[in-house]
Scaffold this motif. Structure first.
Motif, PDB file in Angstrom:
ATOM      1  N   LEU A 187       0.841  -1.193   0.000  1.00 12.58           N
ATOM      2  CA  LEU A 187       0.000   0.000   0.000  1.00 12.58           C
ATOM      3  C   LEU A 187       0.882   1.250   0.000  1.00 12.58           C
ATOM      4  O   LEU A 187       1.336   1.710   1.051  1.00 12.58           O
ATOM      5  N   PRO A 188       1.149   1.838  -1.161  1.00  8.56           N
ATOM      6  CA  PRO A 188       1.942   3.077  -1.207  1.00  8.56           C
ATOM      7  C   PRO A 188       1.102   4.287  -0.811  1.00  8.56           C
ATOM      8  O   PRO A 188      -0.129   4.247  -0.840  1.00  8.56           O
ATOM      9  N   ASP A 189       1.769   5.372  -0.452  1.00  7.56           N
ATOM     10  CA  ASP A 189       1.040   6.587  -0.058  1.00  7.56           C
ATOM     11  C   ASP A 189       0.881   7.571  -1.217  1.00  7.56           C
ATOM     12  O   ASP A 189       0.470   8.711  -1.015  1.00  7.56           O
ATOM     13  N   TYR A 192      -2.857   7.388  -4.227  1.00  9.87           N
ATOM     14  CA  TYR A 192      -3.811   7.385  -3.120  1.00  9.87           C
ATOM     15  C   TYR A 192      -3.009   7.272  -1.840  1.00  9.87           C
ATOM     16  O   TYR A 192      -2.064   6.484  -1.749  1.00  9.87           O
ATOM     17  N   ARG A 193      -3.383   8.048  -0.831  1.00  9.62           N
ATOM     18  CA  ARG A 193      -2.610   8.052   0.407  1.00  9.62           C
ATOM     19  C   ARG A 193      -3.114   6.969   1.363  1.00  9.62           C
ATOM     20  O   ARG A 193      -3.906   7.223   2.272  1.00  9.62           O
ATOM     21  N   PHE A 194      -2.655   5.738   1.132  1.00 10.36           N
ATOM     22  CA  PHE A 194      -2.951   4.672   2.076  1.00 10.36           C
ATOM     23  C   PHE A 194      -2.178   4.924   3.372  1.00 10.36           C
ATOM     24  O   PHE A 194      -1.015   5.343   3.345  1.00 10.36           O
ATOM     25  N   THR A 195      -2.832   4.663   4.496  1.00  8.00           N
ATOM     26  CA  THR A 195      -2.212   4.815   5.804  1.00  8.00           C
ATOM     27  C   THR A 195      -2.551   3.598   6.645  1.00  8.00           C
ATOM     28  O   THR A 195      -3.331   2.733   6.236  1.00  8.00           O
ATOM     29  N   ALA A 196      -1.990   3.535   7.842  1.00  6.22           N
ATOM     30  CA  ALA A 196      -2.284   2.418   8.741  1.00  6.22           C
ATOM     31  C   ALA A 196      -3.759   2.346   9.079  1.00  6.22           C
ATOM     32  O   ALA A 196      -4.277   1.272   9.417  1.00  6.22           O
ATOM     33  N   ASP A 197      -4.466   3.476   8.980  1.00  4.43           N
ATOM     34  CA  ASP A 197      -5.894   3.521   9.300  1.00  4.43           C
ATOM     35  C   ASP A 197      -6.796   3.433   8.073  1.00  4.43           C
ATOM     36  O   ASP A 197      -8.019   3.427   8.202  1.00  4.43           O
ATOM     37  N   ASP A 198      -6.211   3.394   6.885  1.00  8.51           N
ATOM     38  CA  ASP A 198      -7.004   3.388   5.654  1.00  8.51           C
ATOM     39  C   ASP A 198      -6.324   2.477   4.644  1.00  8.51           C
ATOM     40  O   ASP A 198      -5.448   2.899   3.895  1.00  8.51           O
ATOM     41  N   GLY A 199      -6.713   1.204   4.671  1.00  4.74           N
ATOM     42  CA  GLY A 199      -6.134   0.230   3.748  1.00  4.74           C
ATOM     43  C   GLY A 199      -6.000  -1.144   4.366  1.00  4.74           C
ATOM     44  O   GLY A 199      -6.649  -2.102   3.915  1.00  4.74           O
ATOM     45  N   PRO A 200      -5.177  -1.287   5.410  1.00  6.45           N
ATOM     46  CA  PRO A 200      -5.004  -2.619   6.005  1.00  6.45           C
ATOM     47  C   PRO A 200      -6.289  -3.243   6.527  1.00  6.45           C
ATOM     48  O   PRO A 200      -6.444  -4.470   6.496  1.00  6.45           O
ATOM     49  N   GLU A 201      -7.249  -2.396   6.963  1.00 11.07           N
ATOM     50  CA  GLU A 201      -8.486  -2.959   7.512  1.00 11.07           C
ATOM     51  C   GLU A 201      -9.299  -3.693   6.447  1.00 11.07           C
ATOM     52  O   GLU A 201     -10.165  -4.521   6.766  1.00 11.07           O
ATOM     53  N   ALA A 202      -9.021  -3.400   5.173  1.00  6.42           N
ATOM     54  CA  ALA A 202      -9.743  -4.078   4.094  1.00  6.42           C
ATOM     55  C   ALA A 202      -9.219  -5.493   3.850  1.00  6.42           C
ATOM     56  O   ALA A 202      -9.858  -6.271   3.153  1.00  6.42           O
ATOM     57  N   PHE A 203      -8.053  -5.813   4.417  1.00  8.08           N
ATOM     58  CA  PHE A 203      -7.414  -7.112   4.172  1.00  8.08           C
ATOM     59  C   PHE A 203      -7.062  -7.793   5.490  1.00  8.08           C
ATOM     60  O   PHE A 203      -5.894  -8.053   5.779  1.00  8.08           O
ATOM     61  N   THR A 206      -4.085 -10.513   6.384  1.00 10.71           N
ATOM     62  CA  THR A 206      -3.010 -10.477   5.383  1.00 10.71           C
ATOM     63  C   THR A 206      -2.034  -9.362   5.714  1.00 10.71           C
ATOM     64  O   THR A 206      -2.452  -8.222   5.899  1.00 10.71           O
ATOM     65  N   PRO A 207      -0.744  -9.634   5.799  1.00 10.23           N
ATOM     66  CA  PRO A 207       0.231  -8.572   6.061  1.00 10.23           C
ATOM     67  C   PRO A 207       0.152  -7.473   5.007  1.00 10.23           C
ATOM     68  O   PRO A 207       0.064  -7.749   3.806  1.00 10.23           O
ATOM     69  N   CYS A 208       0.195  -6.221   5.469  1.00 15.85           N
ATOM     70  CA  CYS A 208       0.129  -5.064   4.575  1.00 15.85           C
ATOM     71  C   CYS A 208       1.352  -4.183   4.796  1.00 15.85           C
ATOM     72  O   CYS A 208       1.599  -3.729   5.922  1.00 15.85           O
ATOM     73  N   ALA A 209       2.117  -3.957   3.740  1.00 14.91           N
ATOM     74  CA  ALA A 209       3.310  -3.113   3.817  1.00 14.91           C
ATOM     75  C   ALA A 209       2.969  -1.720   3.335  1.00 14.91           C
ATOM     76  O   ALA A 209       2.518  -1.539   2.199  1.00 14.91           O
ATOM     77  N   LEU A 210       3.162  -0.725   4.206  1.00 16.42           N
ATOM     78  CA  LEU A 210       2.913   0.673   3.859  1.00 16.42           C
ATOM     79  C   LEU A 210       4.205   1.264   3.300  1.00 16.42           C
ATOM     80  O   LEU A 210       5.217   1.345   3.994  1.00 16.42           O
ATOM     81  N   LEU A 211       4.170   1.681   2.026  1.00 21.58           N
ATOM     82  CA  LEU A 211       5.382   2.108   1.331  1.00 21.58           C
ATOM     83  C   LEU A 211       5.368   3.591   0.992  1.00 21.58           C
ATOM     84  O   LEU A 211       4.312   4.185   0.782  1.00 21.58           O
ATOM     85  N   LEU A 234       8.962  -2.995   3.434  1.00 22.43           N
ATOM     86  CA  LEU A 234       8.402  -4.287   3.059  1.00 22.43           C
ATOM     87  C   LEU A 234       8.608  -5.327   4.162  1.00 22.43           C
ATOM     88  O   LEU A 234       7.807  -6.248   4.325  1.00 22.43           O
ATOM     89  N   ALA A 235       9.685  -5.158   4.916  1.00 18.65           N
ATOM     90  CA  ALA A 235      10.004  -6.117   5.974  1.00 18.65           C
ATOM     91  C   ALA A 235       9.231  -5.868   7.259  1.00 18.65           C
ATOM     92  O   ALA A 235       9.315  -6.682   8.186  1.00 18.65           O
ATOM     93  N   ARG A 236       8.460  -4.767   7.301  1.00 20.36           N
ATOM     94  CA  ARG A 236       7.710  -4.439   8.529  1.00 20.36           C
ATOM     95  C   ARG A 236       6.236  -4.242   8.214  1.00 20.36           C
ATOM     96  O   ARG A 236       5.672  -3.173   8.444  1.00 20.36           O
ATOM     97  N   PRO A 237       5.576  -5.279   7.703  1.00 21.21           N
ATOM     98  CA  PRO A 237       4.148  -5.136   7.398  1.00 21.21           C
ATOM     99  C   PRO A 237       3.314  -5.094   8.674  1.00 21.21           C
ATOM    100  O   PRO A 237       3.756  -5.548   9.739  1.00 21.21           O
ATOM    101  N   VAL A 238       2.123  -4.540   8.535  1.00 24.28           N
ATOM    102  CA  VAL A 238       1.158  -4.549   9.646  1.00 24.28           C
ATOM    103  C   VAL A 238       0.035  -5.511   9.281  1.00 24.28           C
ATOM    104  O   VAL A 238      -0.295  -5.682   8.098  1.00 24.28           O
ATOM    105  N   THR A 239      -0.520  -6.151  10.281  1.00 23.23           N
ATOM    106  CA  THR A 239      -1.595  -7.113  10.036  1.00 23.23           C
ATOM    107  C   THR A 239      -2.774  -6.800  10.940  1.00 23.23           C
ATOM    108  O   THR A 239      -2.626  -6.733  12.173  1.00 23.23           O
ATOM    109  N   VAL A 240      -3.923  -6.601  10.313  1.00 23.55           N
ATOM    110  CA  VAL A 240      -5.158  -6.403  11.064  1.00 23.55           C
ATOM    111  C   VAL A 240      -5.751  -7.784  11.353  1.00 23.55           C
ATOM    112  O   VAL A 240      -5.864  -8.611  10.435  1.00 23.55           O
TER     113      VAL A 240
END
Length: 242
Positions: A187-189, A192-203, A206-211, A234-240
């Motif tokens: 999820l790049p910023d 579209y500005r994906f953030t920890a609060d807008d993007g990972p919750e949809a998946f 599944t690990p989500c990497a904010l780039l 990429l090595a520090r994804p967040v998972t909801v």
């Protein structure tokens, strides 16, 4: 030489390499931070009257960032344009080398040499991860085939599941995107500005990497630090939780 750039990454490349050559840039040209030149509106909808008023010898454009009709209008007004379209890291390095030399650089800038070295042996995810790369939401748009960002991610060990799609920017139904079997969602910023609060919750699950979108899509001085920056993200994804 008087240059107007309608491409943020090229604005940065010219500004840090050939100070004084750049006489105009878009409102989105945010690097270098101290850049002080007249602004001519956005990349997609520049104010062509302002561009022409700057009496440029050359206007820098990109196939993806700018519109064909603006390029045609500038040419019709007698202004030379240079249109870039790198789809791989080597193409970007080659285009930058040629452009800067044509603008008057007598030697390769240090940042470009650093970029060559950084991409000669970039860090990679191990094992490689099967991924989807949304670049927009509402509707969902993902990276498909033959894109610069896709090549960047491939070199860092990210296997884009839409790489073989006939379109460069497919618009899959969300159910397909969710169920395709990705091991990682990138999820790049930008754009579209994906953030920890807008993007990972949809998946969920599944690990989500904010780039950094700048390091993923810009081809200029940021190329020198992009492999290290992106690999760390990429090595520090967040998972909801699912």
């Amino acid at each position: 030489m008087r240059v107007v750039s309608l491409v943020p990454s090229l604005t940065e490349a010219v500004a840090v390499t050939l100070p004084g050559v750049l006489v105009g840039a878009t409102d989105w040209c945010t690097h270098p931070a101290e850049l002080d030149v007249p602004r001519v509106g956005g990349s997609k909808y520049p104010d062509l009257a302002r561009v022409l008023a700057l009496r440029p010898d050359l206007v820098l454009l990109n196939v993806e960032e700018n519109r064909r009709e603006d390029a045609d209008a500038l040419v019709a007004a007698g202004v030379p344009v240079r249109v870039t379209y790198p789809r791989t890291v080597p193409e970007a390095l080659a285009e930058l080398t040629e452009l800067l030399a044509d603008l008057g650089a007598t030697q390769e800038p240090a940042w470009l040499g650093a970029a060559r070295r950084a991409w000669a042996d970039p860090p990679r995810l191990s094992p490689a991860r099967r991924a989807v790369v949304p670049v927009w939401r509402r509707p969902w748009v993902v990276l498909g085939s033959d894109t610069f960002a896709g090549d960047v991610l491939r070199r860092l060990g990210t296997l884009n599941l839409y790489e073989g799609h006939p379109e460069r920017y497919p618009r899959p139904e969300f159910a397909e995107l969710r169920d395709i079997g990705a091991e990682l969602v990138v999820l790049p910023d930008e754009p579209y500005r994906f953030t920890a609060d807008d993007g990972p919750e949809a998946f969920p699950g599944t690990p989500c990497a904010l780039l950094s979108g700048r390091h993923l899509t810009w081809y200029g001085p940021s190329l020198a630090e992009a492999p290290a920056v992106l690999a760390a993200q990429l090595a520090r994804p967040v998972t909801v939780p699912a």
